[in-house]
Design a protein around this motif. Structure first.
Motif, PDB file in Angstrom:
ATOM      1  N   ARG A  50       3.043  11.958  40.263  1.00 39.13           N
ATOM      2  CA  ARG A  50       4.263  11.168  39.752  1.00 39.13           C
ATOM      3  C   ARG A  50       4.284   9.986  40.545  1.00 39.13           C
ATOM      4  NH1 ARG A  50       9.804  14.041  39.858  1.00 39.13           N
ATOM      5  NH2 ARG A  50      10.127  12.506  38.559  1.00 39.13           N
ATOM      6  N   ARG A  51       3.960   9.679  41.827  1.00 44.51           N
ATOM      7  CA  ARG A  51       3.945   8.346  42.218  1.00 44.51           C
ATOM      8  C   ARG A  51       2.739   7.507  41.720  1.00 44.51           C
ATOM      9  NH1 ARG A  51       3.838  11.201  47.621  1.00 44.51           N
ATOM     10  NH2 ARG A  51       5.915  11.496  48.188  1.00 44.51           N
ATOM     11  N   SER A  52       1.852   8.294  41.490  1.00 36.80           N
ATOM     12  CA  SER A  52       0.582   7.324  40.918  1.00 36.80           C
ATOM     13  C   SER A  52       1.195   6.781  39.558  1.00 36.80           C
ATOM     14  CB  SER A  52      -0.660   8.269  40.667  1.00 36.80           C
ATOM     15  OG  SER A  52      -1.202   8.697  41.976  1.00 36.80           O
ATOM     16  N   ALA A  53       1.737   7.918  38.694  1.00 42.15           N
ATOM     17  CA  ALA A  53       2.351   7.216  37.302  1.00 42.15           C
ATOM     18  C   ALA A  53       3.415   6.289  37.591  1.00 42.15           C
ATOM     19  CB  ALA A  53       2.871   8.533  36.594  1.00 42.15           C
ATOM     20  N   GLY A  54       4.221   6.434  38.516  1.00 45.40           N
ATOM     21  CA  GLY A  54       5.131   5.334  38.826  1.00 45.40           C
ATOM     22  C   GLY A  54       4.477   3.898  39.272  1.00 45.40           C
ATOM     23  N   SER A  55       3.536   4.054  39.872  1.00 44.04           N
ATOM     24  CA  SER A  55       2.857   2.794  40.557  1.00 44.04           C
ATOM     25  C   SER A  55       2.361   2.149  39.246  1.00 44.04           C
ATOM     26  CB  SER A  55       1.694   3.051  41.454  1.00 44.04           C
ATOM     27  OG  SER A  55       0.848   1.948  41.653  1.00 44.04           O
ATOM     28  N   LEU A  56       1.651   2.998  38.230  1.00 49.09           N
ATOM     29  CA  LEU A  56       1.250   2.170  36.950  1.00 49.09           C
ATOM     30  C   LEU A  56       2.285   1.841  36.157  1.00 49.09           C
ATOM     31  CD1 LEU A  56      -1.510   4.984  36.225  1.00 49.09           C
ATOM     32  CD2 LEU A  56      -1.912   2.600  36.963  1.00 49.09           C
ATOM     33  N   GLU A  57       3.449   2.285  35.921  1.00 50.21           N
ATOM     34  CA  GLU A  57       4.520   1.814  35.208  1.00 50.21           C
ATOM     35  C   GLU A  57       4.916   0.338  35.786  1.00 50.21           C
ATOM     36  OE1 GLU A  57       7.142   5.125  35.341  1.00 50.21           O
ATOM     37  OE2 GLU A  57       6.085   6.383  33.859  1.00 50.21           O
ATOM     38  N   GLN A  58       5.043   0.428  37.137  1.00 48.06           N
ATOM     39  CA  GLN A  58       5.340  -0.951  37.689  1.00 48.06           C
ATOM     40  C   GLN A  58       4.252  -1.973  37.380  1.00 48.06           C
ATOM     41  OE1 GLN A  58       5.449  -0.184  42.085  1.00 48.06           O
ATOM     42  NE2 GLN A  58       7.511   0.606  41.735  1.00 48.06           N
ATOM     43  N   LYS A  59       3.060  -1.606  37.267  1.00 49.39           N
ATOM     44  CA  LYS A  59       2.076  -2.508  36.649  1.00 49.39           C
ATOM     45  C   LYS A  59       2.346  -3.094  35.420  1.00 49.39           C
ATOM     46  CE  LYS A  59      -1.436  -1.522  39.876  1.00 49.39           C
ATOM     47  NZ  LYS A  59      -2.841  -0.876  40.180  1.00 49.39           N
ATOM     48  N   LEU A  60       2.744  -2.159  34.493  1.00 52.22           N
ATOM     49  CA  LEU A  60       2.989  -2.315  33.198  1.00 52.22           C
ATOM     50  C   LEU A  60       4.120  -3.142  32.928  1.00 52.22           C
ATOM     51  CD1 LEU A  60       2.614   1.094  31.087  1.00 52.22           C
ATOM     52  CD2 LEU A  60       1.271  -0.997  30.802  1.00 52.22           C
ATOM     53  N   GLU A  61       5.272  -3.032  33.711  1.00 49.65           N
ATOM     54  CA  GLU A  61       6.454  -3.813  33.924  1.00 49.65           C
ATOM     55  C   GLU A  61       5.826  -5.285  34.171  1.00 49.65           C
ATOM     56  OE1 GLU A  61       9.216  -1.734  36.305  1.00 49.65           O
ATOM     57  OE2 GLU A  61       9.278  -0.187  34.980  1.00 49.65           O
ATOM     58  N   GLN A  62       5.105  -5.290  35.286  1.00 48.92           N
ATOM     59  CA  GLN A  62       4.856  -6.845  35.658  1.00 48.92           C
ATOM     60  C   GLN A  62       4.261  -7.430  34.402  1.00 48.92           C
ATOM     61  OE1 GLN A  62       2.395  -5.955  39.018  1.00 48.92           O
ATOM     62  NE2 GLN A  62       4.031  -5.568  40.434  1.00 48.92           N
ATOM     63  N   LEU A  63       3.430  -7.010  33.775  1.00 50.74           N
ATOM     64  CA  LEU A  63       2.748  -7.326  32.584  1.00 50.74           C
ATOM     65  C   LEU A  63       3.518  -7.843  31.537  1.00 50.74           C
ATOM     66  CD1 LEU A  63      -0.550  -5.438  32.273  1.00 50.74           C
ATOM     67  CD2 LEU A  63      -0.326  -7.543  32.954  1.00 50.74           C
ATOM     68  N   GLN A  64       4.727  -6.934  31.357  1.00 50.16           N
ATOM     69  CA  GLN A  64       5.488  -7.069  30.509  1.00 50.16           C
ATOM     70  C   GLN A  64       6.550  -8.395  30.793  1.00 50.16           C
ATOM     71  OE1 GLN A  64       6.835  -3.156  29.764  1.00 50.16           O
ATOM     72  NE2 GLN A  64       5.692  -3.110  27.686  1.00 50.16           N
ATOM     73  N   ALA A  65       6.937  -8.488  32.047  1.00 48.31           N
ATOM     74  CA  ALA A  65       7.717  -9.622  32.645  1.00 48.31           C
ATOM     75  C   ALA A  65       7.170 -10.870  32.226  1.00 48.31           C
ATOM     76  CB  ALA A  65       8.093  -9.078  33.996  1.00 48.31           C
ATOM     77  N   VAL A  66       5.729 -10.623  32.608  1.00 43.80           N
ATOM     78  CA  VAL A  66       5.126 -12.301  32.367  1.00 43.80           C
ATOM     79  C   VAL A  66       4.770 -12.485  30.997  1.00 43.80           C
ATOM     80  CG1 VAL A  66       2.785 -13.267  32.892  1.00 43.80           C
ATOM     81  CG2 VAL A  66       4.012 -12.048  34.674  1.00 43.80           C
ATOM     82  N   TRP A  67       4.311 -11.641  30.237  1.00 45.75           N
ATOM     83  CA  TRP A  67       4.010 -11.554  28.624  1.00 45.75           C
ATOM     84  C   TRP A  67       4.825 -11.316  27.541  1.00 45.75           C
ATOM     85  CZ3 TRP A  67       0.091 -15.073  28.460  1.00 45.75           C
ATOM     86  CH2 TRP A  67      -0.647 -15.272  29.347  1.00 45.75           C
TER      87      TRP A  67
END
Length: 179
Positions: A50-67
């Motif tokens: 679950r922590r690993s999935a959460g970390s990946l979700e944060q990366k997706l959120e960062q990409l979406q925040a930028v783009w």
């Protein structure tokens, strides 16, 4: 013959575990405690996933925040410089989520263990049992050394009562609560 698909290659089932898995009946305190080493391992592994999935979700959120929506799914977005990274993260999250569901089914619910709604976050599991003619749960939390509590099946974790390991509680009318 029942399959034990929760076992990893080379793992063995103790005689007590096999007896618990083969019977469709309520858990005793001793049976629940016998499964705790396996359950601890499973809950820790599920938390790590679950922590690993959460970390990946944060990366997706960062990409979406930028783009914004420019980086997401769709053919016209495939040419975006971060699209492949987005897709890689999204696929990894889906794979981890699938692995989590499989682990819960194989390691917990497949053994007859109940995971309450917030159980994974809090590290709580329930072992169905009967007290007299009433359905109840022996309950255990990851930070506890053994099963020491129970509650009625229609009550939550906050209503737990202490249990004497040698004598299951009897919540029938007139019984004395061991808590």
């Amino acid at each position: 013959m029942r399959r034990y698909r929760h076992l990893e290659d080379g793992a063995t089932v103790t005689a007590l575990e096999r007896e618990i898995l083969d019977k469709e009946r309520a858990f005793t305190v001793g049976e629940a405690n016998a499964l705790l080493p396996h359950i601890r391992t499973a809950l820790v592994r599920i938390r790590e996933m679950r922590r690993s999935a959460g970390s990946l979700e944060q990366k997706l959120e960062q990409l979406q925040a930028v783009w914004g929506d420019e980086v997401g799914h769709g053919e016209r977005k495939a040419g975006h410089p971060d699209h492949e990274e987005y897709v890689r993260y999204r696929r990894a999250i889906v794979a981890i989520d699938r692995e989590i569901v499989e682990a819960i089914e194989a390691e917990l619910t497949g053994r007859g263990i109940v995971v309450p709604l917030d159980g994974l976050e809090r590290g709580i599991v329930h072992f169905p049992t009967t007290l007299g003619e009433r359905q109840a749960y022996l309950c255990w939390a990851l930070d506890e050394p053994e099963v020491r509590y129970w509650h009625q099946s229609d009550e939550g974790h906050s209503a737990r009562r202490s249990v004497d390991v040698d004598t299951p509680p009897d919540p029938s009318p007139g019984a004395v609560d061991p808590a």
